[in-house]
Each structure stands twice: as C-alpha cells, then as structure tokens.
Enzyme design. Structure first.
Site, PDB file in Angstrom:
ATOM      1  N   HIS A   1       0.693   3.695   6.755  1.00 28.46           N
ATOM      2  CA  HIS A   1       0.397   4.025   8.116  1.00 28.46           C
ATOM      3  C   HIS A   1       1.576   4.209   8.817  1.00 28.46           C
ATOM      4  CE1 HIS A   1      -3.090   3.702  11.202  1.00 28.46           C
ATOM      5  NE2 HIS A   1      -2.330   4.893  11.344  1.00 28.46           N
TER       6      HIS A   1
ATOM      7  N   HIS B   1      -3.877  -3.566   0.052  1.00 22.53           N
ATOM      8  CA  HIS B   1      -4.408  -3.782   1.608  1.00 22.53           C
ATOM      9  C   HIS B   1      -3.030  -3.584   2.510  1.00 22.53           C
ATOM     10  CE1 HIS B   1      -6.973  -5.004   4.920  1.00 22.53           C
ATOM     11  NE2 HIS B   1      -5.963  -5.220   5.417  1.00 22.53           N
ATOM     12  N   GLU B   2      -2.091  -4.267   2.188  1.00 19.62           N
ATOM     13  CA  GLU B   2      -0.968  -4.340   3.141  1.00 19.62           C
ATOM     14  C   GLU B   2       0.040  -3.087   2.842  1.00 19.62           C
ATOM     15  OE1 GLU B   2      -0.916  -6.476   5.457  1.00 19.62           O
ATOM     16  OE2 GLU B   2      -2.451  -7.799   4.850  1.00 19.62           O
TER      17      GLU B   2
ATOM     18  N   HIS C   1      -1.400  -0.464   5.326  1.00 22.66           N
ATOM     19  CA  HIS C   1      -0.710  -0.713   6.879  1.00 22.66           C
ATOM     20  C   HIS C   1       0.799  -0.063   6.712  1.00 22.66           C
ATOM     21  CE1 HIS C   1      -3.983  -2.753   8.713  1.00 22.66           C
ATOM     22  NE2 HIS C   1      -3.472  -3.927   7.955  1.00 22.66           N
TER      23      HIS C   1
END
Length: 700
Positions: A489, A482-483, A486
């Site tokens: 991105h 999940h991290e 980020h």
C-alpha cells in the site's frame, strides 16, 4: 504525540536490512537472502559510516537534535510563506511540505524510540518526538496559519477549482485544525487545548493500566493452581488471562483476578470518555463517535451500529452452534463443570481446531521457511503487480541490528518504487508485535521528482539455527503476507501529498490491502508456488492446505461475534453522553445483547480494553475492512489469484490513492458498484459458510 494536524496518521511497524552470503540453493535471490544466517560485516576502519536510514545526522544519538532543529527552522519558513501567500492550490502544497518536514523527523523518531536496541538512541528519539509534538501543538493553535487555509476553502470559486485530491487534503488539514478548536472564540479555544492535553494524559494513564498485574492472596486459591502464577510471598501475581491453560480452574482464577475492577483505572476510563465527549461537542459534533467517523467508509455511528446489529443477527445461529461444540468438548473433558464461561472459548475452540485438522502445527514449518515465503511473495507480487523485491546491502550505520534486511521494491517499467526494511527476528527488549511503520511518505517534490517511500516491517520470528533457516507456522506465514500488504500500500501509492501517502487513510480502509493478502496466503494455487520442504524440496501436500483452511473455519462465527461485541461496546462508550450508567453496567448490557456468554459479576473487562485509546470509536474497522477484502477477493481474484489485469485495476482503483480519495469511491471503483450494509454483512458471513473443500474446488 500531541496534536493531530501535521503529523499524519500512521500504522505501527518497523525495519529491514542486510545482505547475505551466497549459497547454492534453488531459491530466488530474495529467498536465499532470508534463508541464511546474517553475517557480521567486516571491520572497515576507513569506510564512512552512514546514519540510520541513510540520514547523515543520525550517525549518533545527538543527531536527532540536529534533525529536529533543522525541521523546526524549515517549519518557520514554510509557515511564513503560507501566511503571506494568496489562497490557492499552492497553499495546500505548502501545508503538505510543512507536514513532511515534521513527519520525516517525527515518524522516524517514533520508530527508533521503541525499536532501537541502544538506550541512547531511544532516549534521543523520545526527546525528538516531544519536541516535534510541542511544535505541532503550536501550529494547531496558529490562527493566522488556519486562516490561510480557511480562506481557500471558504471561497467557493477557489475551492471548486481544486482537483479532488487537493481539495480532500485541504479538508483533512482543516479537520485536524478544527478538532483543536481553532475556529472557536478565545475562551473555547483554550478549553479545547486543555481538553486535548487532558485526553492525552488520561489515554497514557489508561493504557499503562491495561497491562498492570494483579496481586491476590494465595489462600483464596486452591494450592494446586499456585504454580501457574508468579508467587510473591503470601500472594500470587496474575499478569494475564491464561486463556490457553488446560486447567479450567486456572483460567477461571486468572479471569476473575486479572479482570477485577481497579477503582483508579475505572475512574480514568470514565474521565477519558467524558472528556472526549466534551471536546467533540465543543468543536461542533454530536458525540466523539460522530467526530471520529468523519471521512471514514462508515461515515457515521448510525451506520456502524446498523452494520454491527445486522452482522450479529446473521451470526447468532452459527455462534450458538459454535458454543454448543465447545460445551460438548468441555463436557467430554470435565463432566462436572460443563457450563461454558467467558474464559473457555479460546481453549476449547483451539482443541476442536486441532482435532479437526489432525495435522500437528509444527509439520508445516519445514515447508514454510522464511526464504520460501519471501520467494512466494516475490512471485505473487511480480505476476499480480509487476513488482519485484531485491535485497540490497545497507551501508554501515544504516540499520539498527545486524539481522535487519533492506529490500528495494522495483516495478518492471516504472523502476524503483521505494524501500522496505525488514526487522523480522526476535531480540531482547524488542516490542512483541507485528506491524508496519511509515518512515518517509511518498509525495511529488517541487521539482517534479517523486520522494520515494520508506517503511519498516516488524515481525517477531525465531532466529535461524545452525542447522535450519527460520521456519514459520501457518499463522506466522499469514502475518508476513498481511504486513507485506501494508508495505505494498505504501510502495504502490503515488499520491501528490505525503499527508495521504499509502496507509495514511481512514482506519476502516487501511486494513483492506493487508487482509486481502491473507486470502492469497490461504489459496493453494499461491501456496504451491513456494511452499516446499527446505531440505527435500517436496511441495506442501494439498491435503495439508485443505485441513488448515478447514480448521480456520472452526468456531469462526463465535470469534467474529466476540469482535462484534467489542466493536459495539466501543461505539456505545463513545456515543451520546451522559449515559446515566457506569462503564461496567454498559459492558454487562452490551455483552448480553451482542455475545451470548454470561457476564461474570465482579469483573470489568473494559479496563483491559487497550484499543479504546488508539481505536476509540473505530474498533469496528477491522470487520469492515475484512468485508471489503472479501468482496474484492471474490470479485477479482477468486477465479485467478495471478490475474494481472485485476492486479492493475486493484492498484489503479485502490492502492494508488492512499488516503487521497474517499474510501467508498475507491471500493466502488474496484467492485464497480457501491456496496450496501447488507453487502458488507453478507461478505463476512459468506466467508464462514465457505468450507475448505468448496474453497479449493472454486480454486480449480
């Protein structure tokens, strides 16, 4: 920090570093680096010490003052230039350079003040945040600066000549200006500034109150539960809900005591919501929610409530079935008290999941060593996006803890994209949260070169032992993916302006890349690439992945229904005022409408709802982001999670733009259609209906 204009939105997060000694393993270099204990550096009496993140001034805490003073001097120069320049595209570039000058100090200081192990660094960073915050407040009320931007956007010919990204960035800066009331007359402008200050103070007070423990007289509780809480003389101290406690009475006592209304906290929340409403109306909005949702995917509170109401209706039957399962489990274990209460779902749903899984959570750990998981990310990102993770040895003084590792993110044809500092391990006084921080945003410099982004990922993983590397639970592995979503991105965005770099985008879009990575983390075709026993090399059996996926679906409707309730409560609190009811009455009515378990008299859960501060009117965002991620997964990656063409399209249509493009246009470009509210709802419900076996079958 006060003022929204020039320090762009950012998500939490932190760190990375460290080269590791070479070992003979089957792991890739990045996997090997994360599967060994960090080694202390040799004492270098003559080598030059760099500052934090390679910033020369930050060799010592005093360097923050030097950095902030330099940034403030540069700010004065840029403000003078912007105010003297005829309106045009250069105006937006100057505003972004102004934002960059402040954010490069403020973002770094914002991270250091909570993450650095040395108090002197934390205190110096805190002071830098205050100093930059004061400067931002002044800029937000600089009428001449505002007019230089207003002239550009008010000139229809000039505004139409701007490319879409430049115009969007200009409008975002204007929005940040106007929330401070700069477009109002002097009296109203002073009122807006006062309200902003008051809201900040109330937010800080409320946030502190959400975590305060509660004392209760011991004699009010059965003696058998005392030892579950801290005992202080004639009182027990309750500091949380004890949601996982096996004893029903312990959970009930914790719920009723911890959520007992605090008059000061109740007044603080009422004032916070009232002042937010006053500010929104003063600057021209119908409600705070209308102001907060400008520029988001949802666009309006009416759309959000329609989304939540439709989702609640679709979930209703499934949620009732989940509650019936929990009641059955409670009756089996405690026949004398079989009514399901709000303190029960976390405990009984976890029992049902464990029963369905039939695999001890600890059994997954040996297959999910940290190095193996990093290896898996490296493989996935390489095949999907042409990106590799390369461990670099940081210079002395560059990082804040010995176990922080530094990764260079390198594209196969574009070269170096940026840096990720990985602060993954537990340590004393480290914030207990998994998050991502932007330290430096990407942007096109004046000479045409690109300012490379720098981010920190923070996790709280156990340290490796003498005999084994760090072993992750399935939840830890999913959080890592999940991290990293980020981080990608931030790395793969190539915006012209740092004000919209990477994760600096609307809240209801910001979680899409990170949640999408959770789908990859649950796909056996991805997991089998890296999940192997750290000692034997045995691959994780497919049956264990199947049971893990199956257990995630258990009671998932009830979990989602709870999030719908929270999101609806947030919308109603930030909707039109006056409400005519206190926040507890609103809570009771909203719980009855959107949840299904009874309100407990004498409790005020909203006073512990810390997300009302950082996510005011935007708590729905996680649900909407998950819906988009689900649609992207099914449309683009379900058939082949390593589809390079789909990966390139994902970067081109979504990741590359950061916040520089309207989020619905990015979603439309990716899905090749604009999704309706029903599409969002159906995507979330479809995830609940898809059991593990059909998921794995679709993955064939």
């Amino acid at each position: 920090m006060r003022g929204a204009m020039l320090c762009a939105r950012r998500l939490g997060g932190l760190r990375a570093r460290l080269g590791a000694r070479q070992v003979s393993t089957s792991w890739s270099p990045v996997g090997a680096a994360f599967n060994v204990r960090p080694q202390g550096r040799r004492l270098d009496l003559f080598g030059e010490r760099q500052g934090l993140f390679g910033v020369p001034e930050l060799r010592a805490p005093e360097g923050f003052r030097v950095a902030q003073e330099r940034a403030l001097r540069r700010t004065e120069q840029l403000v003078a230039h912007a105010c003297s320049l005829p309106p045009g595209p250069q105006t937006v570039l100057l505003f972004d350079e102004l934002s960059d000058a402040l954010c490069r100090v403020a973002d770094l200081a914002d991270f250091v003040r909570i993450a650095h192990p040395e108090a002197a660094f934390r205190e110096a960073a805190e002071e830098a945040c205050r100093s930059i915050g004061t400067a931002v407040e002044k800029l937000n009320t600089n009428v001449e600066l505002y007019q230089s931007l207003q002239k550009l956007l008010a000139d229809e010919r000039l505004a139409d000549s701007l490319d879409p990204e430049t115009r969007r960035v200009a409008e975002l800066f204007m929005f940040d200006f106007e929330i401070s009331g700069i477009h109002l007359d002097n009296d109203k402008r002073r009122r807006a500034v006062d309200l902003n200050v008051k809201i900040l103070d109330l937010s800080s007070t409320f946030l502190m109150g959400t975590n305060l423990p509660v004392k209760a007289e011991k004699h009010l509780l059965p003696e058998r539960v005392w030892h579950h809480f801290e005992v202080a003389g004639d009182h027990v101290v309750v500091d949380g809900l004890r949601a996982e406690a096996p004893d029903d009475l312990v959970r009930e006592a914790a719920y009723k005591i911890f959520l007992y209304p605090n008059a000061g906290q109740l007044k603080c929340l009422e004032e916070l919501l009232s002042n937010r409403d006053l500010l929104a109306k003063l600057v021209g909005y119908e409600s705070f929610s209308h102001r907060a949702l400008q520029g988001t995917m949802a666009r309006s509170p009416e759309t959000v409530m329609q989304f939540l109401e439709k989702l609640s209706d679709k979930l209703s039957e499934r949620t009732m079935k989940d509650f019936e399962m929990m009641r059955g489990m409670k009756m089996k274990l405690n026949p004398q008290s079989s009514e399901l209460m709000p303190w029960d779902p976390p405990y009984y749903s976890s029992l049902i999941r464990a029963e369905r899984s039939s695999v001890e959570p600890g059994a997954y750990g040996p297959f999910f060593s940290l190095g193996a998981c990093m290896d898996g990310l490296d493989v996935l990102l390489g095949r999907l996006l042409g990106v590799s993770l390369r461990v670099q040895q940081p210079a002395p003084g560059e990082v804040w803890a010995q176990d922080v590792r530094k990764l260079a993110v390198v594209h196969e044809s574009e070269g170096l994209l940026g840096y990720i500092y990985c602060d993954f391990f537990q340590r004393a006084d480290k914030p207990h949260q998994d998050c991502h921080f932007t330290i430096r945003g990407g942007r096109v410099r004046e000479d045409g070169s690109y300012q490379l982004p720098v981010v920190v990922l923070m996790l709280n993983l156990p340290q490796p032992s003498r005999d084994s590397p760090t072993l992750l639970t399935p939840g830890m592995m999913e959080n890592l993916f999940h991290e990293m979503g980020h981080a990608m991105h931030s790395m793969l965005g190539r915006t012209r302006y740092q004000h919209v770099t990477g994760t600096r985008c609307p809240t209801d879009f910001a979680e899409v890349p990170s949640i999408l990575m959770e789908y990859f983390a649950a796909d056996y075709r991805v997991v089998q690439q890296f999940a192997r026993h750290y000692q034997t090399g045995q691959s994780l059996p497919r049956s264990m992945v199947s049971r893990l996926c199956e257990s995630k679906k258990v009671c998932a409707a009830a979990d989602m229904q709870l999030q719908v309730f929270y999101a609806a409560l947030d919308q109603i609190y930030h909707g039109p005022h006056p409400r005519g009811r206190c926040t507890t009455d609103v809570l009771r009515a909203t719980q009855e409408r959107f949840y299904g378990l009874p309100y407990v008299p004498g409790t005020a859960w909203q006073l512990r709802f810390s997300h009302l501060v950082g996510y005011g009117a935007k708590y729905y965002s996680y649900l909407m982001s998950r819906a988009v991620a689900s649609m992207v997964w099914r449309e683009c990656f379900l058939q082949d999670p390593f589809n390079r063409a789909a990966g390139e399209r994902y970067r081109r249509e979504m990741l590359a733009h950061g916040g520089g493009k309207e989020p619905l246009l990015m979603v439309e470009g990716m899905l090749q259609k604009r999704p309706s509210i029903d599409d969002f709802v159906n995507a979330l419900v479809c995830d609940l209906d898809l059991d593990a076996e059909s998921f794995l079958a679709d993955s064939e």
